[in-house]
Design a protein around this motif. Structure first.
Motif, mmCIF file in Angstrom:
data_model
loop_
_atom_site.group_PDB
_atom_site.id
_atom_site.type_symbol
_atom_site.label_atom_id
_atom_site.label_comp_id
_atom_site.label_asym_id
_atom_site.label_seq_id
_atom_site.Cartn_x
_atom_site.Cartn_y
_atom_site.Cartn_z
ATOM 1 N N HIS A 47 4.160 -8.095 -18.850
ATOM 2 C CA HIS A 47 4.380 -6.685 -19.137
ATOM 3 C C HIS A 47 4.195 -5.886 -17.861
ATOM 4 C CE1 HIS A 47 4.342 -7.786 -23.336
ATOM 5 N NE2 HIS A 47 3.194 -8.409 -23.145
ATOM 6 N N PRO A 48 5.166 -5.068 -17.483
ATOM 7 C CA PRO A 48 5.038 -4.313 -16.234
ATOM 8 C C PRO A 48 3.833 -3.386 -16.252
ATOM 9 C CG PRO A 48 7.275 -4.173 -17.093
ATOM 10 C CD PRO A 48 6.439 -4.822 -18.145
ATOM 11 N N GLY A 49 3.138 -3.384 -15.140
ATOM 12 C CA GLY A 49 2.013 -2.481 -14.941
ATOM 13 C C GLY A 49 2.355 -1.524 -13.821
ATOM 14 N N GLN A 50 1.399 -1.303 -12.959
ATOM 15 C CA GLN A 50 1.605 -0.339 -11.892
ATOM 16 C C GLN A 50 2.559 -0.852 -10.814
ATOM 17 O OE1 GLN A 50 -2.722 -1.256 -10.781
ATOM 18 N NE2 GLN A 50 -2.035 0.016 -9.106
ATOM 19 N N THR A 51 3.196 0.083 -10.124
ATOM 20 C CA THR A 51 4.030 -0.198 -8.968
ATOM 21 C C THR A 51 3.423 0.537 -7.789
ATOM 22 O OG1 THR A 51 6.004 -0.388 -10.342
ATOM 23 C CG2 THR A 51 6.346 -0.020 -7.994
ATOM 24 N N VAL A 52 3.254 -0.184 -6.673
ATOM 25 C CA VAL A 52 2.635 0.402 -5.484
ATOM 26 C C VAL A 52 3.610 0.242 -4.322
ATOM 27 C CG1 VAL A 52 0.597 0.381 -4.004
ATOM 28 C CG2 VAL A 52 0.381 -0.321 -6.384
ATOM 29 N N HIS A 53 4.008 1.353 -3.716
ATOM 30 C CA HIS A 53 4.975 1.348 -2.615
ATOM 31 C C HIS A 53 4.258 1.246 -1.275
ATOM 32 C CE1 HIS A 53 8.381 2.380 -5.200
ATOM 33 N NE2 HIS A 53 7.482 3.055 -5.897
ATOM 34 N N SER A 54 4.852 0.472 -0.344
ATOM 35 C CA SER A 54 4.279 0.338 0.994
ATOM 36 C C SER A 54 4.373 1.677 1.722
ATOM 37 C CB SER A 54 4.990 -0.761 1.784
ATOM 38 O OG SER A 54 6.333 -0.422 2.028
ATOM 39 N N PRO A 55 3.490 1.910 2.706
ATOM 40 C CA PRO A 55 3.495 3.193 3.425
ATOM 41 C C PRO A 55 4.842 3.548 4.064
ATOM 42 C CG PRO A 55 1.496 1.979 3.945
ATOM 43 C CD PRO A 55 2.375 1.059 3.141
ATOM 44 N N ASN A 56 5.563 2.544 4.582
ATOM 45 C CA ASN A 56 6.847 2.832 5.233
ATOM 46 C C ASN A 56 8.037 2.743 4.271
ATOM 47 O OD1 ASN A 56 7.148 0.091 4.872
ATOM 48 N ND2 ASN A 56 7.333 -0.397 7.048
ATOM 49 N N GLY A 57 7.780 2.398 3.009
ATOM 50 C CA GLY A 57 8.836 2.348 2.003
ATOM 51 C C GLY A 57 9.689 1.094 2.016
ATOM 52 N N ASP A 58 9.342 0.102 2.859
ATOM 53 C CA ASP A 58 10.136 -1.127 2.927
ATOM 54 C C ASP A 58 9.938 -2.036 1.714
ATOM 55 O OD1 ASP A 58 11.127 -0.315 5.362
ATOM 56 O OD2 ASP A 58 9.929 -1.726 6.554
ATOM 57 N N PHE A 59 8.756 -2.011 1.118
ATOM 58 C CA PHE A 59 8.410 -2.917 0.021
ATOM 59 C C PHE A 59 7.791 -2.144 -1.131
ATOM 60 C CE2 PHE A 59 7.790 -5.277 4.003
ATOM 61 C CZ PHE A 59 8.627 -6.362 3.803
ATOM 62 N N ASP A 66 1.791 -1.572 6.673
ATOM 63 C CA ASP A 66 3.175 -1.562 6.205
ATOM 64 C C ASP A 66 3.587 -2.854 5.520
ATOM 65 O OD1 ASP A 66 3.616 1.041 7.045
ATOM 66 O OD2 ASP A 66 4.329 0.410 9.025
ATOM 67 N N ASP A 67 2.910 -3.969 5.838
ATOM 68 C CA ASP A 67 3.287 -5.247 5.242
ATOM 69 C C ASP A 67 2.090 -6.055 4.747
ATOM 70 O OD1 ASP A 67 2.191 -6.001 7.645
ATOM 71 O OD2 ASP A 67 3.816 -7.343 8.218
ATOM 72 N N THR A 68 0.954 -5.412 4.538
ATOM 73 C CA THR A 68 -0.248 -6.118 4.081
ATOM 74 C C THR A 68 -0.816 -5.439 2.838
ATOM 75 O OG1 THR A 68 -0.766 -6.760 6.349
ATOM 76 C CG2 THR A 68 -2.530 -6.958 4.734
ATOM 77 N N LEU A 69 -1.024 -6.260 1.819
ATOM 78 C CA LEU A 69 -1.608 -5.797 0.562
ATOM 79 C C LEU A 69 -3.023 -6.319 0.429
ATOM 80 C CD1 LEU A 69 0.975 -6.354 -2.315
ATOM 81 C CD2 LEU A 69 -0.231 -4.257 -1.829
ATOM 82 N N LYS A 70 -3.898 -5.492 -0.089
ATOM 83 C CA LYS A 70 -5.226 -5.950 -0.498
ATOM 84 C C LYS A 70 -5.206 -5.997 -2.018
ATOM 85 C CE LYS A 70 -10.137 -4.937 -0.341
ATOM 86 N NZ LYS A 70 -10.546 -4.433 -1.649
ATOM 87 N N ILE A 71 -5.367 -7.207 -2.548
ATOM 88 C CA ILE A 71 -5.407 -7.411 -3.992
ATOM 89 C C ILE A 71 -6.744 -8.055 -4.299
ATOM 90 C CG2 ILE A 71 -4.308 -8.429 -5.995
ATOM 91 C CD1 ILE A 71 -1.739 -8.662 -4.321
ATOM 92 N N GLU A 72 -7.577 -7.320 -5.027
ATOM 93 C CA GLU A 72 -8.959 -7.738 -5.239
ATOM 94 C C GLU A 72 -9.589 -7.983 -3.865
ATOM 95 O OE1 GLU A 72 -10.551 -7.524 -8.205
ATOM 96 O OE2 GLU A 72 -8.684 -6.731 -8.943
#
Length: 107
Positions: free
Chosen positions: A21-33, A80-86
């Protein structure tokens, strides 16, 4: 034999996972991802979450995170290309975390 093949495929192949089930969507700072969170729950009391990265230019979608999470997912871009997940830091073009394989030492 068939069940062994199915089980081993489920363990390493993200195509065997339900979409969820879709939850939140988080956009990268530069909008690439964008990171799209999907929540899944089964017939027993467990909750899983998967995170797909979508490249906004190519529309390519790839799972980079799959884990058991029994709370709200802590997710944010730290570059711009790094996510912190937990507690995990994942570069979208090279890192993945999948508890199904990591927990069992398959990665």
């Amino acid at each position: 034999m068939i069940s062994a093949v199915f089980w081993s495929s489920w363990m390493v192949n993200p195509n065997f996972l339900p979409q969820g089930h879709p939850g939140q969507t988080v956009h990268s700072p530069n909008g690439d991802f964008k990171a799209q969170v999907y929540h899944m729950s089964g017939f027993i009391d467990y909750k899983n979450v998967r995170v797909d990265i979508i490249n906004n230019e190519t529309k390519k979608k790839e799972m980079i995170y799959y884990n058991y999470v029994d709370k709200s997912l802590d997710i944010m871009w730290v570059g711009d290309d790094t996510l912190k997940i937990e507690e995990k830091y994942l570069q979208v073009d090279k890192d993945k975390f999948n508890y199904r394989t990591e927990y069992r030492g398959l990665e």
